[in-house]
Design a protein around this motif. Sequence first.
Motif, PDB file in Angstrom:
ATOM      1  N   THR A  92       0.846  -1.325  -0.028  1.00  9.52           N
ATOM      2  CA  THR A  92      -0.024   0.041   0.055  1.00  9.52           C
ATOM      3  C   THR A  92       1.002   1.195   0.025  1.00  9.52           C
ATOM      4  N   ASP A  93       0.320   2.386  -0.762  1.00  8.39           N
ATOM      5  CA  ASP A  93       1.113   3.519  -0.858  1.00  8.39           C
ATOM      6  C   ASP A  93       0.285   4.334   0.404  1.00  8.39           C
ATOM      7  N   SER A  94       1.315   5.444   1.057  1.00  6.86           N
ATOM      8  CA  SER A  94       0.752   5.872   2.255  1.00  6.86           C
ATOM      9  C   SER A  94      -0.397   6.997   2.194  1.00  6.86           C
ATOM     10  N   GLY A  95      -0.470   7.491   1.011  1.00  3.96           N
ATOM     11  CA  GLY A  95      -1.524   8.524   1.042  1.00  3.96           C
ATOM     12  C   GLY A  95      -1.006   9.918   0.722  1.00  3.96           C
ATOM     13  N   GLY A  96       0.360  10.250   1.026  1.00  4.19           N
ATOM     14  CA  GLY A  96       0.886  11.391   0.930  1.00  4.19           C
ATOM     15  C   GLY A  96       0.602  12.007  -0.523  1.00  4.19           C
ATOM     16  N   PHE A  97       1.242  11.260  -1.542  1.00  4.30           N
ATOM     17  CA  PHE A  97       1.249  11.232  -2.892  1.00  4.30           C
ATOM     18  C   PHE A  97      -0.039  11.805  -3.542  1.00  4.30           C
ATOM     19  N   GLN A  98      -1.182  10.804  -2.882  1.00  4.91           N
ATOM     20  CA  GLN A  98      -2.635  10.798  -3.627  1.00  4.91           C
ATOM     21  C   GLN A  98      -3.233  12.014  -2.919  1.00  4.91           C
ATOM     22  N   VAL A  99      -2.843  12.455  -1.699  1.00  4.57           N
ATOM     23  CA  VAL A  99      -3.587  13.598  -1.065  1.00  4.57           C
ATOM     24  C   VAL A  99      -3.169  14.954  -1.905  1.00  4.57           C
ATOM     25  N   ILE A 134      -3.710   3.109   9.140  1.00  6.95           N
ATOM     26  CA  ILE A 134      -4.629   2.639   8.199  1.00  6.95           C
ATOM     27  C   ILE A 134      -4.077   1.497   7.360  1.00  6.95           C
ATOM     28  N   GLN A 135      -2.795   1.703   7.194  1.00  7.30           N
ATOM     29  CA  GLN A 135      -2.137   0.533   6.563  1.00  7.30           C
ATOM     30  C   GLN A 135      -2.160  -0.756   7.361  1.00  7.30           C
ATOM     31  N   GLN A 136      -2.184  -0.801   8.592  1.00  6.85           N
ATOM     32  CA  GLN A 136      -2.179  -1.719   9.598  1.00  6.85           C
ATOM     33  C   GLN A 136      -3.674  -2.421   9.521  1.00  6.85           C
ATOM     34  N   LEU A 137      -4.588  -1.503   9.449  1.00  6.20           N
ATOM     35  CA  LEU A 137      -6.091  -1.946   9.361  1.00  6.20           C
ATOM     36  C   LEU A 137      -6.389  -2.597   8.274  1.00  6.20           C
ATOM     37  N   LEU A 138      -5.762  -2.156   7.075  1.00 11.89           N
ATOM     38  CA  LEU A 138      -5.959  -2.703   5.692  1.00 11.89           C
ATOM     39  C   LEU A 138      -5.170  -4.256   5.745  1.00 11.89           C
ATOM     40  N   GLY A 139      -4.256  -4.337   6.533  1.00 16.07           N
ATOM     41  CA  GLY A 139      -3.466  -5.552   6.736  1.00 16.07           C
ATOM     42  C   GLY A 139      -2.474  -5.765   5.421  1.00 16.07           C
ATOM     43  N   SER A 140      -1.822  -4.537   4.888  1.00 17.81           N
ATOM     44  CA  SER A 140      -0.973  -4.834   3.724  1.00 17.81           C
ATOM     45  C   SER A 140       0.289  -5.492   4.178  1.00 17.81           C
ATOM     46  N   ASP A 141       0.920  -6.061   3.277  1.00 16.41           N
ATOM     47  CA  ASP A 141       2.126  -6.616   3.707  1.00 16.41           C
ATOM     48  C   ASP A 141       3.349  -5.861   3.451  1.00 16.41           C
ATOM     49  N   ILE A 142       3.257  -4.766   2.611  1.00 17.23           N
ATOM     50  CA  ILE A 142       4.550  -4.071   2.492  1.00 17.23           C
ATOM     51  C   ILE A 142       3.829  -2.508   2.482  1.00 17.23           C
ATOM     52  N   GLN A 143       4.295  -1.614   3.472  1.00 13.77           N
ATOM     53  CA  GLN A 143       3.559  -0.398   3.779  1.00 13.77           C
ATOM     54  C   GLN A 143       4.640   0.588   3.549  1.00 13.77           C
ATOM     55  N   MET A 144       4.125   1.809   3.084  1.00 13.13           N
ATOM     56  CA  MET A 144       5.099   2.981   2.809  1.00 13.13           C
ATOM     57  C   MET A 144       4.793   4.080   3.888  1.00 13.13           C
ATOM     58  N   GLN A 145       6.186   4.829   4.172  1.00 12.77           N
ATOM     59  CA  GLN A 145       5.988   6.055   5.182  1.00 12.77           C
ATOM     60  C   GLN A 145       5.104   7.082   4.340  1.00 12.77           C
ATOM     61  N   LEU A 146       4.427   7.956   5.191  1.00 10.68           N
ATOM     62  CA  LEU A 146       4.031   9.178   4.508  1.00 10.68           C
ATOM     63  C   LEU A 146       5.357  10.033   4.269  1.00 10.68           C
ATOM     64  N   ASP A 147       5.214  10.719   3.254  1.00  9.81           N
ATOM     65  CA  ASP A 147       6.082  11.418   2.647  1.00  9.81           C
ATOM     66  C   ASP A 147       5.805  12.750   1.774  1.00  9.81           C
TER      67      ASP A 147
END
Length: 373
Positions: A92-99, A134-147
């Motif tokens: 999962t991507d962290s959301g920073g880029f999409q925000v 949020i990435q923990q709630l989704l349960g993703s295997d590979i998570q990204m830091q917010l940047d």
Amino acid sequence: MTAPFSFRLLANDGMARRGEIVTPHGRVATPAFMPVGTQATVKAMYPGQVRELGADVVLGNTYHLMLRPGAERIARLGGLHTFMNWPHTILTDSGGFQVMSLAQLRKLTEEGVTFQSHIDGSRHVMTPERSVEIQQLLGSDIQMQLDECIALPAPREDVERAMRLSLRWAERSRAQFETMGGPGRGQALYGIVQGGDVPDLRIASAQALGEMPFEGYSVGGLAVGEPQDVMLAMLDVTTPAMPVDKPRYLMGVGTPEDILESVARGIDQFDCVMPTRAGRHGLAYTRYGKVNLKNARHADDPRPLDEASDCPAARDYSRAYLHHLVKAGEGLAAMLLTWTNLAYYQTLMREMRAAIEEGRFEDFRAKTREDWA
Ligand code: PRF
């Protein structure tokens, strides 16, 4: 305890690397292309079909899923793997880029980003801690830091400010990931290198992140408006400054050519909307290059896109029929062209992996570039 996340290098050929990542949801052969499944779906594809093409991992987006259907809801329904019927690895991507690219009324502070949803205008706060949660709630295997990814061109001082903020957010993301027990569940958190088109900032970012205990490292802030030669020059200085024994992920890249050239510079993982989005816009990627099916010159062409392909979409339908479906706006056009494109991307990755293993990556690179021309 679950087996930990791991990465093994299996072969090197020049700067190109062949490796294997293991996550709680399976093995990922690298170099890997990860189809984009932003809204818990790789658009116009069945999950089983994506798997059959050879994808070991798909990408999901924190930003979209937190807004709809909501991360807590996905957690109650058993997590993202179950929700979307993809039992293999998820990044999962962290959301920073999409925000920054999608949300309205964004405000960035040291603490995080506040924004309004592009769906219903509701207000949200995204911090490094909340992104990991949020990435923990989704349960993703590979998570990204917010940047913070800044668009290029930009003045050096702006690039440096975003890069330093991203490093501070890296520390906070890591602390949250440890608090929530990510490593114990075999999950991974990647730090993200920023630094725009400034070589010394790229190197400083890579080195500072390399001293933090991430399971892998991403290269962000590229393919954001700079020419391809600038992007490749940034990889030339960045990958040598990154840890050798951890996976390297180039975010949001790219065309087949971008990917080939980035593998040559030591990148292991890629994601991009290109094959899926192009497929919904009448564009096909094949071993002979890009074909625009909207073009009237295909209207009477009985040949398939690639008669030698083992993808039925590329092999068993005429260009004339595909042209017709695209012109008529039929759903099958998007399905067949997305299938064609993802099949080609996965074939390219498989061929690159074999070439690296067999020590003939340079020949493969030259021959492939010739076929595209
Ligand atoms: N950061 C994050 N996601 C991204 C990027 C980035 O810089 C890019 C840039 N190409 C794509 N996706 N978190």
